[in-house]
Design a protein around this motif. Structure first.
Motif, PDB file in Angstrom:
ATOM      1  N   MET A  97     -28.059 -40.781 -19.379  1.00 27.15           N
ATOM      2  CA  MET A  97     -26.878 -40.068 -18.873  1.00 27.15           C
ATOM      3  C   MET A  97     -27.334 -38.915 -17.984  1.00 27.15           C
ATOM      4  O   MET A  97     -28.113 -38.074 -18.411  1.00 27.15           O
ATOM      5  N   PRO A  98     -26.870 -38.848 -16.742  1.00 25.88           N
ATOM      6  CA  PRO A  98     -27.284 -37.751 -15.863  1.00 25.88           C
ATOM      7  C   PRO A  98     -26.641 -36.441 -16.319  1.00 25.88           C
ATOM      8  O   PRO A  98     -25.546 -36.440 -16.872  1.00 25.88           O
ATOM      9  N   PRO A  99     -27.323 -35.318 -16.103  1.00 25.74           N
ATOM     10  CA  PRO A  99     -26.735 -34.035 -16.478  1.00 25.74           C
ATOM     11  C   PRO A  99     -25.532 -33.710 -15.606  1.00 25.74           C
ATOM     12  O   PRO A  99     -25.416 -34.195 -14.475  1.00 25.74           O
ATOM     13  N   PRO A 100     -24.611 -32.887 -16.113  1.00 29.56           N
ATOM     14  CA  PRO A 100     -23.436 -32.525 -15.325  1.00 29.56           C
ATOM     15  C   PRO A 100     -23.792 -31.507 -14.257  1.00 29.56           C
ATOM     16  O   PRO A 100     -24.895 -30.952 -14.257  1.00 29.56           O
ATOM     17  N   PRO A 101     -22.872 -31.226 -13.315  1.00 30.29           N
ATOM     18  CA  PRO A 101     -23.121 -30.155 -12.352  1.00 30.29           C
ATOM     19  C   PRO A 101     -23.283 -28.826 -13.082  1.00 30.29           C
ATOM     20  O   PRO A 101     -22.756 -28.627 -14.168  1.00 30.29           O
ATOM     21  N   GLY A 102     -24.027 -27.932 -12.492  1.00 27.95           N
ATOM     22  CA  GLY A 102     -24.244 -26.632 -13.120  1.00 27.95           C
ATOM     23  C   GLY A 102     -25.695 -26.432 -13.476  1.00 27.95           C
ATOM     24  O   GLY A 102     -26.590 -27.042 -12.879  1.00 27.95           O
ATOM     25  N   ILE A 103     -25.966 -25.578 -14.453  1.00 26.19           N
ATOM     26  CA  ILE A 103     -27.337 -25.255 -14.866  1.00 26.19           C
ATOM     27  C   ILE A 103     -27.748 -26.214 -15.979  1.00 26.19           C
ATOM     28  O   ILE A 103     -27.074 -26.323 -16.999  1.00 26.19           O
TER      29      ILE A 103
ATOM     30  N   ASN B 120     -23.553 -34.755 -25.139  1.00 28.26           N
ATOM     31  CA  ASN B 120     -22.388 -33.894 -24.946  1.00 28.26           C
ATOM     32  C   ASN B 120     -22.480 -33.101 -23.642  1.00 28.26           C
ATOM     33  O   ASN B 120     -21.847 -32.055 -23.500  1.00 28.26           O
ATOM     34  N   ALA B 121     -23.274 -33.614 -22.698  1.00 25.49           N
ATOM     35  CA  ALA B 121     -23.520 -32.885 -21.450  1.00 25.49           C
ATOM     36  C   ALA B 121     -22.230 -32.537 -20.714  1.00 25.49           C
ATOM     37  O   ALA B 121     -22.101 -31.460 -20.117  1.00 25.49           O
TER      38      ALA B 121
ATOM     39  N   TYR C 292     -20.294 -29.054 -21.108  1.00 27.02           N
ATOM     40  CA  TYR C 292     -20.902 -27.768 -20.766  1.00 27.02           C
ATOM     41  C   TYR C 292     -21.174 -27.662 -19.256  1.00 27.02           C
ATOM     42  O   TYR C 292     -21.442 -28.656 -18.594  1.00 27.02           O
ATOM     43  N   ASP C 293     -21.128 -26.407 -18.784  1.00 24.21           N
ATOM     44  CA  ASP C 293     -21.544 -26.106 -17.420  1.00 24.21           C
ATOM     45  C   ASP C 293     -22.976 -25.580 -17.373  1.00 24.21           C
ATOM     46  O   ASP C 293     -23.632 -25.634 -16.340  1.00 24.21           O
ATOM     47  N   THR C 294     -23.435 -25.037 -18.502  1.00 26.98           N
ATOM     48  CA  THR C 294     -24.789 -24.493 -18.607  1.00 26.98           C
ATOM     49  C   THR C 294     -25.414 -25.001 -19.898  1.00 26.98           C
ATOM     50  O   THR C 294     -24.855 -24.826 -20.983  1.00 26.98           O
ATOM     51  N   VAL C 295     -26.566 -25.660 -19.772  1.00 29.33           N
ATOM     52  CA  VAL C 295     -27.338 -26.094 -20.938  1.00 29.33           C
ATOM     53  C   VAL C 295     -28.780 -25.680 -20.679  1.00 29.33           C
ATOM     54  O   VAL C 295     -29.390 -26.108 -19.696  1.00 29.33           O
ATOM     55  N   PHE C 296     -29.333 -24.860 -21.579  1.00 26.88           N
ATOM     56  CA  PHE C 296     -30.652 -24.280 -21.308  1.00 26.88           C
ATOM     57  C   PHE C 296     -31.465 -24.253 -22.591  1.00 26.88           C
ATOM     58  O   PHE C 296     -31.006 -23.763 -23.621  1.00 26.88           O
TER      59      PHE C 296
ATOM     60  N   ARG D  17     -17.575 -15.977 -21.518  1.00 21.46           N
ATOM     61  CA  ARG D  17     -17.052 -17.265 -21.100  1.00 21.46           C
ATOM     62  C   ARG D  17     -17.529 -18.358 -22.046  1.00 21.46           C
ATOM     63  O   ARG D  17     -18.368 -18.122 -22.930  1.00 21.46           O
ATOM     64  N   GLY D  18     -17.013 -19.549 -21.880  1.00 19.89           N
ATOM     65  CA  GLY D  18     -17.401 -20.679 -22.714  1.00 19.89           C
ATOM     66  C   GLY D  18     -18.136 -21.741 -21.908  1.00 19.89           C
ATOM     67  O   GLY D  18     -18.671 -21.481 -20.838  1.00 19.89           O
ATOM     68  N   ARG D  19     -18.188 -22.963 -22.460  1.00 22.17           N
ATOM     69  CA  ARG D  19     -18.811 -24.126 -21.811  1.00 22.17           C
ATOM     70  C   ARG D  19     -20.302 -23.926 -21.521  1.00 22.17           C
ATOM     71  O   ARG D  19     -20.806 -24.285 -20.480  1.00 22.17           O
ATOM     72  N   TRP D  20     -21.001 -23.324 -22.472  1.00 21.25           N
ATOM     73  CA  TRP D  20     -22.456 -23.227 -22.346  1.00 21.25           C
ATOM     74  C   TRP D  20     -23.104 -23.564 -23.695  1.00 21.25           C
ATOM     75  O   TRP D  20     -22.509 -23.392 -24.757  1.00 21.25           O
ATOM     76  N   LEU D  21     -24.332 -24.048 -23.608  1.00 19.44           N
ATOM     77  CA  LEU D  21     -25.112 -24.393 -24.790  1.00 19.44           C
ATOM     78  C   LEU D  21     -26.537 -23.877 -24.598  1.00 19.44           C
ATOM     79  O   LEU D  21     -27.207 -24.243 -23.633  1.00 19.44           O
ATOM     80  N   LEU D  22     -26.980 -23.025 -25.509  1.00 18.03           N
ATOM     81  CA  LEU D  22     -28.366 -22.557 -25.511  1.00 18.03           C
ATOM     82  C   LEU D  22     -29.088 -23.195 -26.694  1.00 18.03           C
ATOM     83  O   LEU D  22     -28.583 -23.191 -27.819  1.00 18.03           O
TER      84      LEU D  22
END
Length: 353
Positions: free
Chosen positions: A1-7, A59-60, A63-67, A112-117
């Motif tokens: 699965m390709p990562p979504p747009p964003g970080i 679950n990519a 989220y807009d940011t996954v780091f 903000r939301g939609r991020w995963l660290l």
């Protein structure tokens, strides 16, 4: 699965060495939905990091940011936050020192939301607290750690995989159909994902059939836990730092040494009644920090591969000492003693000289 747009800064998902652990992935999702933070805890080699990465990929789209952040020390976390500040294109990020980078990243994400660290390899939960943004707006934190003590948080306990998954993995990895040998080998390896992956890689590299590998493992377990040499992390090396820490703590070292010679999977607490209860509790607490022991209401448990590695590291005199102590406990409990062969060798590698 390709990562979504964003970080997106997460290693590639290598499902070849990961069983389909849908139950744990669902448990992670439920924990994040409840509290926004999910610590994945367990013995080294159980696949905590791969599980966290798999969750991120599956679950990519949420989220807009996954780091992924190296959580092993303050220095590695500082460096990760400096990089994340640049990825987020925060104002003057080129001039931010680590402390300032941590502060502005936490502040920005906390609003903000939609991020995963993903904090990987956390040693002490207190060390990661200054780096965690607020999750009140929908952000999520995944951590991996051998330390199961995360006060105020429900942890996801990552153990070995189910036997059917172990057998399926070994057969698929080796291309064989010998399910009986695969089942027996999975039993010997305690269904530990890292050990299963090692065995599969060794068989793939050497062409040795499953049945022959099983026979060799029963003869030379400690040696095979160090192979193949091309493997990035082996069972023998995965626990080096944990065992070094434990063997600097006398009571913990003695308890682990004793347990490594006890043949039962569940060691009754009452069988250790001759030991000072406070010293025993101190030893258990130290071992739990590294997930080298599991505590049940009336029993203790040590993974069979931990036992092999510990026995192999002991000096011959210490081996005899703890073997004799274990014999007394086994006889007092009325259980069958280890075989003469197991006693003589302690299932360790022959010593040179």
């Amino acid at each position: 699965m390709p990562p979504p747009p964003g970080i997106w800064s997460v290693p590639a998902s290598t499902s070849r060495n990961l069983a389909a652990r849908d139950d744990l992935l669902a448990e992670i999702g439920a924990a994040l939905a409840r509290r926004g933070v999910a610590p994945l805890c367990g013995l080294g080699g159980t696949g905590k990091t791969k599980l966290a990465i798999e969750y991120a990929y599956r679950n990519a789209g949420a989220y807009d940011t996954v780091f992924l952040i190296d959580g092993q020390s303050q220095a590695t976390m500082d460096a990760s936050f400096v990089t994340l500040a640049a990825e987020m294109r925060l104002p003057d990020h080129e001039q931010l020192d680590p402390a300032r980078a941590v502060g502005v990243v936490r502040s920005k994400l906390g609003r903000r939301g939609r991020w995963l660290l993903l904090f990987d390899g956390v040693r002490d939960p207190s060390e990661v607290e200054p780096y965690i943004p607020s999750v009140s707006h929908g952000g999520h934190i995944l951590t991996t750690s051998q330390n199961p003590i995360w006060r105020g948080l429900t942890t996801v306990n990552v153990r070995g995989i189910e036997r059917a998954e172990s057998v399926r993995f070994l057969l698929q990895r080796t291309g064989e159909t010998d399910a009986e040998s695969a089942d027996a080998l999975a039993e010997e390896l305690g269904d530990l994902p890292l050990a299963l992956a090692q065995a599969g890689a060794y068989i793939e590299e050497t062409g040795r059939p499953l049945a022959e590998y099983l026979a060799l493992f029963r003869q030379r377990p400690a040696a095979l836990l160090e192979r193949p040499v091309s493997f990035p992390v082996t069972v023998a090396t995965a626990w080096e730092s944990s065992l070094a820490a434990v063997f600097s703590h006398q009571a913990a070292a003695e308890l682990l040494s004793l347990c490594s010679f006890l043949p039962m999977d569940a060691i009754p607490r009452r069988s250790l009644s001759e030991y000072d209860p406070l010293a025993l509790d101190d030893a258990i607490a130290m071992l739990r920090l590294h997930s080298l022991i599991e505590v049940r209401p009336h029993a203790l448990s040590v993974h069979r591969l931990v036992k092999i590695v510990v026995r192999n590291q002991l000096r011959r005199d210490d081996r005899r000492r703890w073997m004799e102590a274990a014999r007394r406990i086994v006889q007092a409990s009325g259980r069958i003693s280890p075989s003469t062969e197991e006693e003589r060798e302690g299932r360790t590698e022959p010593e040179s000289g």
